[in-house]
Scaffold this motif. Structure first.
Motif, PDB file in Angstrom:
ATOM      1  N   ALA A 113     -54.293   7.513 115.717  1.00  0.00           N
ATOM      2  CA  ALA A 113     -55.466   7.697 115.301  1.00  0.00           C
ATOM      3  C   ALA A 113     -56.066   8.943 115.757  1.00  0.00           C
ATOM      4  O   ALA A 113     -57.314   9.654 115.125  1.00  0.00           O
ATOM      5  N   GLU A 114     -56.366   9.109 117.455  1.00  0.00           N
ATOM      6  CA  GLU A 114     -56.446   9.369 118.124  1.00  0.00           C
ATOM      7  C   GLU A 114     -56.615  10.735 116.979  1.00  0.00           C
ATOM      8  O   GLU A 114     -56.954  12.137 117.615  1.00  0.00           O
ATOM      9  N   ARG A 118     -58.948  14.001 115.472  1.00  0.00           N
ATOM     10  CA  ARG A 118     -59.092  15.421 116.153  1.00  0.00           C
ATOM     11  C   ARG A 118     -59.114  16.168 115.553  1.00  0.00           C
ATOM     12  O   ARG A 118     -59.657  17.536 115.161  1.00  0.00           O
ATOM     13  N   ALA A 119     -57.970  16.196 114.431  1.00  0.00           N
ATOM     14  CA  ALA A 119     -57.353  17.364 113.530  1.00  0.00           C
ATOM     15  C   ALA A 119     -57.212  17.125 112.378  1.00  0.00           C
ATOM     16  O   ALA A 119     -56.858  17.721 111.909  1.00  0.00           O
ATOM     17  N   GLY A 120     -57.897  16.082 112.052  1.00  0.00           N
ATOM     18  CA  GLY A 120     -57.582  15.373 110.509  1.00  0.00           C
ATOM     19  C   GLY A 120     -57.735  17.161 109.714  1.00  0.00           C
ATOM     20  O   GLY A 120     -57.138  17.114 108.606  1.00  0.00           O
ATOM     21  N   ARG A 121     -59.537  16.567 109.807  1.00  0.00           N
ATOM     22  CA  ARG A 121     -59.708  17.394 109.050  1.00  0.00           C
ATOM     23  C   ARG A 121     -59.585  19.137 108.707  1.00  0.00           C
ATOM     24  O   ARG A 121     -59.301  20.244 108.052  1.00  0.00           O
ATOM     25  N   LEU A 122     -58.828  19.800 110.121  1.00  0.00           N
ATOM     26  CA  LEU A 122     -58.181  20.985 110.375  1.00  0.00           C
ATOM     27  C   LEU A 122     -57.306  21.002 110.167  1.00  0.00           C
ATOM     28  O   LEU A 122     -56.895  22.044 109.410  1.00  0.00           O
ATOM     29  N   TRP A 123     -56.749  19.606 109.210  1.00  0.00           N
ATOM     30  CA  TRP A 123     -55.207  19.695 108.934  1.00  0.00           C
ATOM     31  C   TRP A 123     -56.052  20.103 107.105  1.00  0.00           C
ATOM     32  O   TRP A 123     -54.696  20.393 106.268  1.00  0.00           O
ATOM     33  N   ARG A 124     -56.394  19.618 106.835  1.00  0.00           N
ATOM     34  CA  ARG A 124     -57.154  20.066 105.539  1.00  0.00           C
ATOM     35  C   ARG A 124     -56.728  21.249 105.625  1.00  0.00           C
ATOM     36  O   ARG A 124     -57.006  21.885 104.308  1.00  0.00           O
ATOM     37  N   SER A 125     -57.065  21.909 106.436  1.00  0.00           N
ATOM     38  CA  SER A 125     -58.067  23.144 106.428  1.00  0.00           C
ATOM     39  C   SER A 125     -56.590  24.224 106.177  1.00  0.00           C
ATOM     40  O   SER A 125     -56.294  25.737 105.551  1.00  0.00           O
ATOM     41  N   LEU A 184     -47.722   6.189 106.505  1.00  0.00           N
ATOM     42  CA  LEU A 184     -49.186   5.071 106.820  1.00  0.00           C
ATOM     43  C   LEU A 184     -49.779   6.047 107.647  1.00  0.00           C
ATOM     44  O   LEU A 184     -51.063   5.635 108.231  1.00  0.00           O
ATOM     45  N   ALA A 185     -49.076   6.899 108.600  1.00  0.00           N
ATOM     46  CA  ALA A 185     -50.041   7.714 109.687  1.00  0.00           C
ATOM     47  C   ALA A 185     -50.533   9.220 109.517  1.00  0.00           C
ATOM     48  O   ALA A 185     -51.315   9.826 109.948  1.00  0.00           O
ATOM     49  N   SER A 186     -50.872   9.393 108.038  1.00  0.00           N
ATOM     50  CA  SER A 186     -51.202  10.512 107.968  1.00  0.00           C
ATOM     51  C   SER A 186     -52.427  11.034 108.130  1.00  0.00           C
ATOM     52  O   SER A 186     -53.068  10.258 107.884  1.00  0.00           O
ATOM     53  N   TYR A 190     -55.921   8.315 106.835  1.00  0.00           N
ATOM     54  CA  TYR A 190     -57.070   8.076 108.062  1.00  0.00           C
ATOM     55  C   TYR A 190     -58.263   8.621 107.554  1.00  0.00           C
ATOM     56  O   TYR A 190     -59.125   8.049 107.517  1.00  0.00           O
ATOM     57  N   GLU A 191     -58.135  10.228 107.052  1.00  0.00           N
ATOM     58  CA  GLU A 191     -59.303  10.883 106.531  1.00  0.00           C
ATOM     59  C   GLU A 191     -60.204   9.158 105.402  1.00  0.00           C
ATOM     60  O   GLU A 191     -60.999   9.240 104.856  1.00  0.00           O
ATOM     61  N   GLN A 192     -59.165   9.132 104.312  1.00  0.00           N
ATOM     62  CA  GLN A 192     -59.758   8.087 103.914  1.00  0.00           C
ATOM     63  C   GLN A 192     -59.758   7.256 103.392  1.00  0.00           C
ATOM     64  O   GLN A 192     -61.060   6.486 103.359  1.00  0.00           O
ATOM     65  N   LEU A 193     -59.253   6.272 104.669  1.00  0.00           N
ATOM     66  CA  LEU A 193     -60.152   4.908 105.296  1.00  0.00           C
ATOM     67  C   LEU A 193     -60.981   5.243 106.118  1.00  0.00           C
ATOM     68  O   LEU A 193     -62.141   4.305 106.502  1.00  0.00           O
ATOM     69  N   VAL A 194     -61.352   5.875 106.912  1.00  0.00           N
ATOM     70  CA  VAL A 194     -62.088   5.803 108.522  1.00  0.00           C
ATOM     71  C   VAL A 194     -63.421   7.196 107.579  1.00  0.00           C
ATOM     72  O   VAL A 194     -64.171   6.071 107.695  1.00  0.00           O
ATOM     73  N   ASP A 195     -63.239   8.355 107.210  1.00  0.00           N
ATOM     74  CA  ASP A 195     -64.501   8.892 106.548  1.00  0.00           C
ATOM     75  C   ASP A 195     -65.009   8.704 105.160  1.00  0.00           C
ATOM     76  O   ASP A 195     -65.665   8.820 105.346  1.00  0.00           O
ATOM     77  N   GLY A 196     -63.897   8.574 104.893  1.00  0.00           N
ATOM     78  CA  GLY A 196     -64.332   7.687 103.205  1.00  0.00           C
ATOM     79  C   GLY A 196     -64.679   6.416 103.206  1.00  0.00           C
ATOM     80  O   GLY A 196     -65.864   6.427 102.748  1.00  0.00           O
ATOM     81  N   ALA A 197     -64.161   5.656 103.687  1.00  0.00           N
ATOM     82  CA  ALA A 197     -64.234   3.713 103.591  1.00  0.00           C
ATOM     83  C   ALA A 197     -64.912   3.335 104.598  1.00  0.00           C
ATOM     84  O   ALA A 197     -66.254   2.377 104.119  1.00  0.00           O
ATOM     85  N   GLY A 198     -64.964   4.275 105.808  1.00  0.00           N
ATOM     86  CA  GLY A 198     -66.230   3.431 106.848  1.00  0.00           C
ATOM     87  C   GLY A 198     -65.456   3.113 107.693  1.00  0.00           C
ATOM     88  O   GLY A 198     -66.598   2.363 108.640  1.00  0.00           O
ATOM     89  N   TRP A 199     -63.767   3.005 107.843  1.00  0.00           N
ATOM     90  CA  TRP A 199     -63.622   2.079 109.158  1.00  0.00           C
ATOM     91  C   TRP A 199     -63.670   2.523 110.346  1.00  0.00           C
ATOM     92  O   TRP A 199     -63.634   3.625 110.631  1.00  0.00           O
ATOM     93  N   SER A 200     -64.108   1.423 111.231  1.00  0.00           N
ATOM     94  CA  SER A 200     -64.014   2.157 112.357  1.00  0.00           C
ATOM     95  C   SER A 200     -62.945   2.129 113.132  1.00  0.00           C
ATOM     96  O   SER A 200     -61.952   1.633 112.373  1.00  0.00           O
ATOM     97  N   GLN A 201     -62.784   3.137 114.125  1.00  0.00           N
ATOM     98  CA  GLN A 201     -61.385   3.588 115.118  1.00  0.00           C
ATOM     99  C   GLN A 201     -60.345   2.268 115.699  1.00  0.00           C
ATOM    100  O   GLN A 201     -59.335   2.592 115.302  1.00  0.00           O
TER     101      GLN A 201
END
Length: 218
Positions: A113-114, A118-125, A184-186, A190-201
């Motif tokens: 999760a951590e 840190r790197a989710g958006r960087l992975w997209r780039s 599961l750990a992709s 993470y981006e869809q659930l946390v950044d998109g759906a607003g889930w907390s860590q």
């Protein structure tokens, strides 16, 4: 006839190496922030230099843009750059030292999760850059191979610790379980659930732990 290096010369050499390493870490952190916010095409070496508070020449000395992208992702995800697997890094060794199975799974989930935070958006780039730069694509393919090896190592660890219920899975079954664990750990999940759906860590970590127990260990 050569003479031994003086203690002061050795000290200065060590100090310069430490300063260079610290500067590189700062440049990679700046590169990661720039790539994550503006994308690969939208980031220049001047942008990275400005973010890191160094000269453009200093940035150039640390590698071309594609290498900075790859190294910044490694540093953001695992804590330092390099091609070693997670199990070979300090963070992986700390996880493997956890004895209690529930605490071991919690430590692994927290790392995932951590790292994705840190790197989710960087992975997209990184993925986007791979569509236009063959060398980035090649490095990304190698990264995916290492990623699968990391998840396979996690499966082997879980089985070794008696966390997998039922008969011990075969090699082919372990590879399939590693695929499920990777999904599961992709970073995308993470981006869809946390950044998109607003889930907390904590909500994401609880979901991931439950999903691993049900779909991987069960």
């Amino acid at each position: 006839m050569s003479t031994p290096s003086s203690p002061s010369r050795s000290y200065r050499s060590t100090l310069r190496a430490e300063q260079a390493a610290a500067t590189r870490r700062r440049i990679l952190a700046a590169a990661g922030a720039s790539f994550a916010s503006a994308g690969y095409a939208g980031t220049s070496l001047a942008d990275i230099a400005r973010e890191a508070s160094v000269s453009v020449e200093t940035v150039k000395l640390n590698g071309p843009k594609r290498e900075l992208l790859l190294a910044s992702f490694e540093q953001a995800f695992a804590g330092d750059e390099g091609h070693e697997g997670i199990a070979e890094r300090e963070v992986g060794r700390r996880i493997m030292e956890v004895g209690d199975p529930d605490e071991l799974l919690a430590a692994w989930v927290r790392f995932v999760a951590e790292a994705n935070a840190r790197a989710g958006r960087l992975w997209r780039s990184l993925v986007s850059a791979g569509t236009s730069d063959p060398l980035v694509r090649e490095a990304l393919d190698a990264q995916q191979v290492r990623r699968h090896a990391d998840f396979r190592a996690a499966i082997d660890l879980f089985v070794e610790r008696g966390m997998h219920r039922g008969d011990a899975p075969s090699d082919a079954e372990r590879d399939r379980l590693a695929d499920v664990l990777s999904f599961l750990a992709s970073p995308e999940g993470y981006e869809q659930l946390v950044d998109g759906a607003g889930w907390s860590q904590p909500e994401f970590e609880a979901w991931l732990a439950g999903a691993v127990r049900t779909l991987v260990l069960g």
